[in-house]
Design an enzyme around this catalytic site. Structure first.
Site, PDB file in Angstrom:
ATOM      1  N   ASP A  22       0.773  -1.253   0.055  1.00  0.00           N
ATOM      2  CA  ASP A  22       0.101  -0.181  -0.023  1.00  0.00           C
ATOM      3  C   ASP A  22       0.752   1.397  -0.036  1.00  0.00           C
ATOM      4  O   ASP A  22       1.790   1.350   0.787  1.00  0.00           O
ATOM      5  CB  ASP A  22      -0.826   0.001   1.179  1.00  0.00           C
ATOM      6  CG  ASP A  22      -1.477  -1.260   1.527  1.00  0.00           C
ATOM      7  OD1 ASP A  22      -1.327  -2.286   1.006  1.00  0.00           O
ATOM      8  OD2 ASP A  22      -2.299  -1.174   2.707  1.00  0.00           O
ATOM      9  N   ASP A 101       1.094  -4.575  17.788  1.00  0.00           N
ATOM     10  CA  ASP A 101       1.741  -4.342  19.294  1.00  0.00           C
ATOM     11  C   ASP A 101       2.230  -5.502  19.608  1.00  0.00           C
ATOM     12  O   ASP A 101       2.071  -6.760  18.851  1.00  0.00           O
ATOM     13  CB  ASP A 101       0.771  -3.653  20.144  1.00  0.00           C
ATOM     14  CG  ASP A 101      -0.366  -4.709  20.524  1.00  0.00           C
ATOM     15  OD1 ASP A 101      -0.246  -5.942  20.470  1.00  0.00           O
ATOM     16  OD2 ASP A 101      -1.111  -4.156  21.250  1.00  0.00           O
TER      17      ASP A 101
END
Ligand code: FRU
Length: 531
Positions: A22, A101
């Site tokens: 992207d 995370d």
């Protein structure tokens, strides 16, 4: 070296090696365009994702910089995924991006430039308050479906709004957050929009377009002459779909014009995904960037050492009908045009192949327009059929009355290989339907490649309008614009014979009726400076 890397592009964006996906956080700052993108520094397959960074003065030539955002804190230690930039008051760029995370949860993080007087914005500082948005047991957000924050927009109440792509069961949605200070974000009770059964919405994009004309406007603009576009990348379909509608700012809701027509309109009917727009305040236009994956096998990608390119940046605006968007390659790409070849208007008889000599056919820009007169010859279509299926059933070798006619690109000497981009006209319930196809079936003797055909109807009236086609050809990409940008199809092809100076270019008419070429201009394209 082009002899052993015949598929590397000369003017489409790609880094020297490795995987890209992207486009991220595009923005213009101090006269420079910034492009960030999803990048694997370690190989030609997806993984180890960082935000690579390049800058440009013209959206065509690019200078690479070091990665701007890479895993460094617990809120992004397992990856720095897609996101967007917003210009905060005082012309201060801010980035919101998805971090993976330490618990492998998707969370939204904030970063800002370390030094605003560096026009290259080389160094980015992450907020110690990260993550700013996260799934919790209270908000019931799915921690593996919560990503890709949009550019934020400012409401009349002085509060920022931003969208994050998500899903709840099969309901795809754009979750809305609001903030006064860009740091403390509060989830709105309702998403901006959602659709049952659509699956995960990746890379949402939400922006205003003027109801009249080609000028773009800043993402926060709203008012009487403004319509809104909501685009989502559907993970289940791997296509970018958009809806045109109204943004009800009081309710913070998007209302599509045609609820029944959801997930019909696409930016591009070929290979194209995870796109994003930004407002170019220099030329007052909105620019669309998108990712094009390979159609080759993973083994071949690893062998060639890279995977993924971006399309030529496109200006994007609302068609005067108000019913669709129009896209056109940014005008700057025309600076690469060299050695023009112009053919005189001429009739192209049924069954004819017309060589277009004098252009470097593996690296070219071609514009052709057709006029058809014998519309009564159009094939009758009894039942409406999906255009992509029509294109795969009726490829360039299947004759009908009006069509196929168009371009043969990447054609080898003996026509063992070619890719065809063509029109075919049908009559359906007293109306004409113009089909545009990109047929990759014969594009390569290497059958490990994905040779799927693509197609779409183009909303033009062949009685009154010319049928125009522009195709940007660049070693392994065929990026086509039909009907002056009303229909776009991007394809990837890997010829084995028709490479470099062995590639040839033709106009063809394989229908029974003659058509007229009213214009044919072609250029060899110079190489852009990309790395
Ligand atoms: C879209 C996407 C995004 C994600 C990124 C990861 O192609 O899957 O949803 O943030 O790529 O690289």
């Amino acid at each position: 070296d082009s002899s052993n890397q015949p598929y590397r592009t000369a003017y489409h964006f790609q880094p020297p090696n490795n995987w890209i996906n992207d486009p991220n956080g595009p923005l213009r700052y101090g006269g420079l365009y910034h492009l960030f993108y999803q990048y694997n520094p370690k190989g030609a397959v997806w993984g180890n994702i960082v935000w690579a960074h390049s800058v440009s003065r013209d959206l065509v030539n690019w200078t690479p910089l070091d990665p701007a955002i890479f895993p460094s804190q617990s809120s992004d230690i397992n990856g720095c995924w897609s996101g967007s930039a917003t210009l905060l008051p005082g012309n201060k760029p801010a980035i919101l991006y998805t971090g993976i995370d330490s618990l492998n949860q998707q969370v939204q993080n904030f970063a800002q430039p370390k030094n605003l007087s560096d026009p290259f914005l080389r160094e980015w500082v992450k907020s110690p308050k990260n993550p700013l948005m996260a799934p919790t047991s209270a908000n019931k957000i799915n921690s593996s479906s919560f990503r890709d924050p949009t550019t934020a927009w400012l409401g009349k109440d002085g509060h920022w709004r931003v969208l994050v792509g998500s899903k709840r069961r099969t309901r795809g949605m754009a979750i809305l957050y609001r903030s006064k200070d860009f740091v403390k974000w509060v989830q709105a009770k309702h998403p901006l929009h959602s659709t049952l059964g659509s699956g995960m919405w990746e890379c949402p994009d939400f922006f205003p377009v003027l109801s009249n004309g080609q000028l773009g406007v800043d993402t926060s603009v709203n008012g009487e002459y403004v319509r809104h576009v909501l685009k989502v990348s559907l993970d289940d379909k791997k296509h970018d779909y958009y809806m045109i509608g109204s943004y009800n700012a009081a309710k913070d809701a998007f209302i599509p014009d045609e609820e029944s027509n959801i997930f019909v309109l696409r930016y591009d009917y070929g290979k194209y995904y995870a796109s994003k727009t930004f407002f170019d305040d220099g030329k007052k236009r909105r620019i669309l960037l998108g990712w094009v994956n390979e159609s080759s096998s993973v083994a071949d990608d690893i062998k060639k050492g890279w995977s993924g390119i971006h399309t030529i940046p496109r200006a994007i605006w609302l068609h005067k009908s108000g019913r669709q968007l129009v896209q056109w390659p940014v005008e700057e790409v025309e600076k690469l045009r060299a050695y023009p070849v112009n053919l005189l208007p001429q009739v192209l008889k049924g069954g004819k192949l017309l060589p277009i000599n004098g252009v470097t056919a593996s690296q070219a820009d071609v514009e052709i327009s057709f006029e058809v007169s014998k519309l009564r010859k159009a094939e009758v279509l009894d039942y409406w059929t999906d255009p992509q299926i029509l294109c795969s059933k009726k490829g360039s070798s299947v004759k009908s009355g009006l069509g196929p006619f168009g371009l043969l690109v990447f054609a080898s000497e003996g026509l063992q290989e070619y890719t065809s981009v063509f029109f075919r006209i049908f009559r359906h319930q007293h109306k004409y339907l113009v089909l545009l196809c990109s047929d990759q079936n014969r594009s390569s003797l290497n059958k490990d490649n994905d040779l799927t055909s693509y197609g779409t109807f183009v909303d033009v009236d062949p009685l009154h309008d010319k049928l125009s086609l522009r195709t940007l050809i660049d070693h392994s990409v065929v990026e086509s614009f039909g009907g002056e940008g009303r229909a776009c199809i991007t394809a990837r092809v890997y010829p084995t014979l028709a490479i470099n100076d062995k590639a040839q270019l033709y106009a063809f008419n394989n229908g029974t009726a003659d058509v007229k070429i009213t214009r044919l201009s072609a250029w060899s394209m110079k190489k852009a400076q990309i790395h």
